[in-house]
Write a protein that holds these residues in place. Sequence first.
Motif, PDB file in Angstrom:
ATOM      1  N   LYS A 137       0.834  -1.203   0.000  1.00 39.87           N
ATOM      2  CA  LYS A 137       0.000   0.000   0.000  1.00 39.87           C
ATOM      3  C   LYS A 137       0.869   1.253   0.000  1.00 39.87           C
ATOM      4  O   LYS A 137       0.568   2.242  -0.702  1.00 39.87           O
ATOM      5  CB  LYS A 137      -0.911  -0.004   1.224  1.00 39.87           C
ATOM      6  CG  LYS A 137      -1.972   1.081   1.201  1.00 39.87           C
ATOM      7  CD  LYS A 137      -2.946   0.899   2.356  1.00 39.87           C
ATOM      8  CE  LYS A 137      -4.037   1.973   2.288  1.00 39.87           C
ATOM      9  NZ  LYS A 137      -5.012   1.830   3.409  1.00 39.87           N
ATOM     10  N   GLN A 150       2.166   1.775  -3.460  1.00 41.57           N
ATOM     11  CA  GLN A 150       1.105   2.291  -4.328  1.00 41.57           C
ATOM     12  C   GLN A 150       0.877   3.781  -4.083  1.00 41.57           C
ATOM     13  O   GLN A 150       0.777   4.575  -5.038  1.00 41.57           O
ATOM     14  CB  GLN A 150      -0.186   1.518  -4.079  1.00 41.57           C
ATOM     15  CG  GLN A 150      -1.343   1.953  -4.971  1.00 41.57           C
ATOM     16  CD  GLN A 150      -2.623   1.192  -4.671  1.00 41.57           C
ATOM     17  OE1 GLN A 150      -2.634   0.271  -3.870  1.00 41.57           O
ATOM     18  NE2 GLN A 150      -3.701   1.588  -5.317  1.00 41.57           N
ATOM     19  N   GLU A 154       1.659   6.897  -6.681  1.00 39.73           N
ATOM     20  CA  GLU A 154       0.639   7.880  -7.054  1.00 39.73           C
ATOM     21  C   GLU A 154       1.101   9.298  -6.748  1.00 39.73           C
ATOM     22  O   GLU A 154       0.878  10.226  -7.551  1.00 39.73           O
ATOM     23  CB  GLU A 154      -0.659   7.569  -6.294  1.00 39.73           C
ATOM     24  CG  GLU A 154      -1.332   6.289  -6.753  1.00 39.73           C
ATOM     25  CD  GLU A 154      -2.519   5.919  -5.874  1.00 39.73           C
ATOM     26  OE1 GLU A 154      -2.720   6.605  -4.852  1.00 39.73           O
ATOM     27  OE2 GLU A 154      -3.237   4.945  -6.204  1.00 39.73           O
TER      28      GLU A 154
END
Length: 433
Positions: free
Chosen positions: A250, A253, A257
């Motif tokens: 996570k 990710q 982003e």
Amino acid sequence: MRVLMSCATLLIGTLTVFAADPPSQEYVVLGFRTVKVFDYKKALREAGEEIPRFPSRTTNALIAEIVYSRSRLKKIRSRAKDAGLKDQDIIFLINGELLKTPTDGNKILQKIRYSDALEMRVIRRNENQWERINVQVKPLTDLEYYRTQVFDQLRRDEELTVCRIWSARESLHRFTDDDIQLYFKKKRKEPLQLMIQLELFLPDAPLWKDPETLSCFMIKTDQAEYKLTYDDSEFKKELEVDKQFEETKKSIQIAQEQLDAVAKKYGQDSLEYTEASNTLLVAKRKYIRLEIAEEEELARLRQKSKEDNKVLNANFNKIYANASEQMRKMLDEVLDKLGTQERISNETLFRLESMGLIRGQITLAKMLNGWKYYEMPLKKKQRKMIDDIINSKTVFMYHEREPEKKYEVTPKQKEQMKAVLGVFEAEGGKLGN
């Protein structure tokens, strides 16, 4: 009664072998059994045999036969024999009480505990005359009594290594419904280890719904409730590693982003982009470290499994090589069906367990048949629980998967636990942490 019913000389004449022996009462802890003179004469009359001449006033007396303690912790012996009682002695006085009816003797003896002294006046045939003799059976201490209740046998453990197991049950069959027991074992060059074992047959138990915990046994005493589950440290460790992997994924990710957003807003030559890129790099490096650690742990477990299997296979090959053809077929059946998770007949499992073979495989097969099972070394912190079980008036055990099905621990089970614990400590056993 073998001695009474053989053609041994007693009184004047011989005793007769009957189609059915007169009823007897056994007192294993005392070391003898009895037949009422009244019942013996009755059996003779029914058999149409001549009744030998007994001493006067012995119609209400008891005829004794020595029996031996079956404990193997000490030399097999009979307390009554040690005190001087002999086969075919006629007991007419117990602890100063004259036997006035045929039932008096056994009523008195049934009340005698191991800690009580027992004095008997007996009549014995010595050549052509009667002798009246005093027999005094000394009381036992708690530990002496516990030793008469604990049996030891050679068995093979989960690694198929020979070990000696001490239990308060002569049969070491573990899968008896509604069972709880203590036993201790010793392997060569290892200290005594006290084990606690529970099993319940719950073939319809629902699946456990909580993936983050192991289902367990519960014991409820007068004072508290205790949870018994297998050591879940490795299980928790796996859950923690999985959690770290998910959190790191996570983080990667989110960092990716953020990096894309910074590149779009400030461009790749900006300071903001460099900082965001470093954040993503840190997250990826953490993920790589987790993968390396996981691979090292898997390699360790594979090596341990390889070493364990080497010992297991060597021991199994020895068993198989010395087994009969019929036994080999049973062993093959168990291993083949375990591989496909098929049910194995209780008859096969019972026979293999009787011989002390493939303990771990039998446990797995029984669990596939619907048994819930717990067996672990008792720890110091659990000693209070055992004392509580032994001393509580009411104790219930149940499994979390079927909490409505409660089973009450019996007084006999409590006494067996007390005996095993006493002998374990007397033999120098220590509980682990």
